[in-house]
Design a protein around this motif. Structure first.
Motif, mmCIF file in Angstrom:
data_model
loop_
_atom_site.group_PDB
_atom_site.id
_atom_site.type_symbol
_atom_site.label_atom_id
_atom_site.label_comp_id
_atom_site.label_asym_id
_atom_site.label_seq_id
_atom_site.Cartn_x
_atom_site.Cartn_y
_atom_site.Cartn_z
ATOM 1 N N SER A 121 -61.214 -47.641 -40.775
ATOM 2 C CA SER A 121 -61.173 -47.433 -42.227
ATOM 3 C C SER A 121 -62.292 -48.148 -42.964
ATOM 4 C CB SER A 121 -59.840 -47.910 -42.792
ATOM 5 O OG SER A 121 -58.797 -47.159 -42.263
ATOM 6 N N GLU A 122 -62.874 -49.153 -42.346
ATOM 7 C CA GLU A 122 -63.865 -49.964 -43.030
ATOM 8 C C GLU A 122 -65.296 -49.624 -42.627
ATOM 9 O OE1 GLU A 122 -62.784 -54.064 -42.838
ATOM 10 O OE2 GLU A 122 -60.706 -53.625 -43.346
ATOM 11 N N GLY A 123 -65.502 -48.508 -41.929
ATOM 12 C CA GLY A 123 -66.845 -48.096 -41.544
ATOM 13 C C GLY A 123 -67.676 -47.743 -42.762
ATOM 14 N N ALA A 124 -68.983 -48.017 -42.680
ATOM 15 C CA ALA A 124 -69.871 -47.767 -43.814
ATOM 16 C C ALA A 124 -70.099 -46.277 -44.043
ATOM 17 C CB ALA A 124 -71.205 -48.485 -43.584
ATOM 18 N N ALA A 125 -70.341 -45.534 -42.980
ATOM 19 C CA ALA A 125 -70.625 -44.098 -43.101
ATOM 20 C C ALA A 125 -69.355 -43.284 -42.888
ATOM 21 C CB ALA A 125 -71.675 -43.686 -42.076
ATOM 22 N N LYS A 126 -69.344 -42.074 -43.429
ATOM 23 C CA LYS A 126 -68.186 -41.180 -43.276
ATOM 24 C C LYS A 126 -67.908 -40.898 -41.802
ATOM 25 C CE LYS A 126 -66.409 -36.718 -44.736
ATOM 26 N NZ LYS A 126 -66.670 -35.491 -45.488
ATOM 27 N N GLU A 127 -68.962 -40.744 -41.008
ATOM 28 C CA GLU A 127 -68.812 -40.494 -39.571
ATOM 29 C C GLU A 127 -68.118 -41.659 -38.871
ATOM 30 O OE1 GLU A 127 -71.738 -40.276 -35.789
ATOM 31 O OE2 GLU A 127 -72.265 -38.937 -37.459
ATOM 32 N N GLU A 128 -68.470 -42.895 -39.233
ATOM 33 C CA GLU A 128 -67.828 -44.078 -38.645
ATOM 34 C C GLU A 128 -66.348 -44.146 -39.012
ATOM 35 O OE1 GLU A 128 -69.942 -47.533 -39.888
ATOM 36 O OE2 GLU A 128 -71.766 -46.979 -38.795
ATOM 37 N N ARG A 129 -66.014 -43.806 -40.250
ATOM 38 C CA ARG A 129 -64.616 -43.847 -40.686
ATOM 39 C C ARG A 129 -63.777 -42.781 -39.992
ATOM 40 N NH1 ARG A 129 -67.305 -44.628 -45.539
ATOM 41 N NH2 ARG A 129 -66.953 -42.459 -46.170
ATOM 42 N N GLY A 130 -64.406 -41.703 -39.534
ATOM 43 C CA GLY A 130 -63.689 -40.634 -38.844
ATOM 44 C C GLY A 130 -63.421 -40.916 -37.375
ATOM 45 N N ARG A 131 -64.076 -41.903 -36.814
ATOM 46 C CA ARG A 131 -63.889 -42.247 -35.391
ATOM 47 C C ARG A 131 -62.623 -43.049 -35.177
ATOM 48 N NH1 ARG A 131 -69.973 -44.153 -34.308
ATOM 49 N NH2 ARG A 131 -70.921 -42.087 -34.292
ATOM 50 N N ARG A 132 -62.084 -42.916 -33.973
ATOM 51 C CA ARG A 132 -60.899 -43.685 -33.580
ATOM 52 C C ARG A 132 -61.274 -44.632 -32.446
ATOM 53 N NH1 ARG A 132 -60.146 -41.332 -37.607
ATOM 54 N NH2 ARG A 132 -58.538 -39.818 -38.082
ATOM 55 N N GLU A 133 -60.857 -45.876 -32.535
ATOM 56 C CA GLU A 133 -61.112 -46.871 -31.494
ATOM 57 C C GLU A 133 -59.874 -46.962 -30.593
ATOM 58 O OE1 GLU A 133 -61.669 -51.691 -31.047
ATOM 59 O OE2 GLU A 133 -61.810 -50.778 -33.026
ATOM 60 N N VAL A 134 -60.079 -46.852 -29.291
ATOM 61 C CA VAL A 134 -58.974 -46.939 -28.332
ATOM 62 C C VAL A 134 -58.521 -48.390 -28.236
ATOM 63 C CG1 VAL A 134 -58.258 -46.586 -25.941
ATOM 64 C CG2 VAL A 134 -59.790 -44.947 -27.030
ATOM 65 N N LEU A 135 -57.225 -48.626 -28.469
ATOM 66 C CA LEU A 135 -56.649 -49.964 -28.384
ATOM 67 C C LEU A 135 -55.945 -50.198 -27.058
ATOM 68 C CD1 LEU A 135 -55.122 -50.312 -31.954
ATOM 69 C CD2 LEU A 135 -57.326 -51.145 -31.132
ATOM 70 N N GLY A 136 -55.328 -49.148 -26.520
ATOM 71 C CA GLY A 136 -54.613 -49.286 -25.254
ATOM 72 C C GLY A 136 -54.440 -47.948 -24.572
ATOM 73 N N GLU A 137 -54.435 -47.976 -23.251
ATOM 74 C CA GLU A 137 -54.232 -46.769 -22.447
ATOM 75 C C GLU A 137 -53.251 -47.106 -21.324
ATOM 76 O OE1 GLU A 137 -58.420 -44.530 -22.370
ATOM 77 O OE2 GLU A 137 -58.473 -46.549 -21.524
ATOM 78 N N TYR A 138 -52.288 -46.225 -21.105
ATOM 79 C CA TYR A 138 -51.256 -46.466 -20.105
ATOM 80 C C TYR A 138 -50.985 -45.181 -19.339
ATOM 81 C CZ TYR A 138 -50.603 -49.979 -23.688
ATOM 82 O OH TYR A 138 -50.820 -50.950 -24.622
ATOM 83 N N HIS A 139 -50.931 -45.272 -18.015
ATOM 84 C CA HIS A 139 -50.546 -44.119 -17.201
ATOM 85 C C HIS A 139 -49.096 -44.332 -16.782
ATOM 86 C CE1 HIS A 139 -50.807 -40.741 -14.493
ATOM 87 N NE2 HIS A 139 -50.202 -41.495 -13.594
ATOM 88 N N LEU A 140 -48.203 -43.461 -17.254
ATOM 89 C CA LEU A 140 -46.781 -43.615 -16.936
ATOM 90 C C LEU A 140 -46.284 -42.587 -15.936
ATOM 91 C CD1 LEU A 140 -45.379 -44.598 -20.419
ATOM 92 C CD2 LEU A 140 -45.934 -46.075 -18.505
ATOM 93 N N GLY A 141 -47.075 -41.566 -15.631
ATOM 94 C CA GLY A 141 -46.729 -40.639 -14.566
ATOM 95 C C GLY A 141 -45.679 -39.598 -14.896
ATOM 96 N N GLU A 142 -45.347 -39.412 -16.156
ATOM 97 C CA GLU A 142 -44.399 -38.366 -16.556
ATOM 98 C C GLU A 142 -44.955 -37.625 -17.754
ATOM 99 O OE1 GLU A 142 -40.196 -38.759 -16.629
ATOM 100 O OE2 GLU A 142 -40.301 -40.754 -15.740
ATOM 101 N N PHE A 143 -44.550 -36.369 -17.911
ATOM 102 C CA PHE A 143 -44.996 -35.556 -19.027
ATOM 103 C C PHE A 143 -44.179 -35.907 -20.267
ATOM 104 C CE2 PHE A 143 -44.927 -31.763 -21.694
ATOM 105 C CZ PHE A 143 -46.287 -31.538 -21.831
ATOM 106 N N PHE A 144 -44.847 -36.389 -21.295
ATOM 107 C CA PHE A 144 -44.194 -36.733 -22.558
ATOM 108 C C PHE A 144 -44.116 -35.486 -23.414
ATOM 109 C CE2 PHE A 144 -46.017 -40.491 -20.955
ATOM 110 C CZ PHE A 144 -45.354 -41.562 -21.485
ATOM 111 N N ASN A 145 -43.023 -35.303 -24.106
ATOM 112 C CA ASN A 145 -42.937 -34.144 -24.982
ATOM 113 C C ASN A 145 -42.478 -34.468 -26.393
ATOM 114 O OD1 ASN A 145 -40.316 -34.701 -24.298
ATOM 115 N ND2 ASN A 145 -39.795 -32.634 -23.657
ATOM 116 N N GLN A 146 -42.162 -35.730 -26.687
ATOM 117 C CA GLN A 146 -41.665 -36.017 -28.028
ATOM 118 C C GLN A 146 -41.691 -37.508 -28.337
ATOM 119 O OE1 GLN A 146 -37.400 -35.330 -29.368
ATOM 120 N NE2 GLN A 146 -38.448 -33.421 -29.898
#
Length: 88
Positions: free
Chosen positions: A28-53
């Motif tokens: 949200s605090e990026g200077a340019a519109k392009e920077e504000r549109g990006r998402r930074e990955v905070l965490g990634e987890y492999h749980l081995g099941e298909f999530f649906n909700q």
């Protein structure tokens, strides 16, 4: 993507078809519109099941702390194939 949930205005929870759960945060605090549109990955987890909700909530009682704010929580549902063949 199989499902996504918005935890707050800048924090997102997502799942993709390779059974991976991830959290991203909007810049949200990026200077340019392009920077504000990006998402930074905070965490990634492999749980081995298909999530649906996702559903907002918790399976335990949430205590509010007078010094801190409420923490966003979510419950997720998965598809779990169970083999129900008759034996014998």
């Amino acid at each position: 993507m199989s499902t996504v949930d918005i935890l707050d205005g800048d924090l997102y929870l997502g799942v993709e078809n390779n059974f991976n759960l991830f959290t991203v945060q909007k810049n949200s605090e990026g200077a340019a519109k392009e920077e504000r549109g990006r998402r930074e990955v905070l965490g990634e987890y492999h749980l081995g099941e298909f999530f649906n909700q996702f559903r907002h909530g918790s399976l335990v009682m949430q205590l509010t702390d007078s010094d801190g704010g409420q923490i966003s929580t979510a419950i997720f549902g998965t598809v779990n194939a169970i083999n129900n063949r008759k034996r014998g």
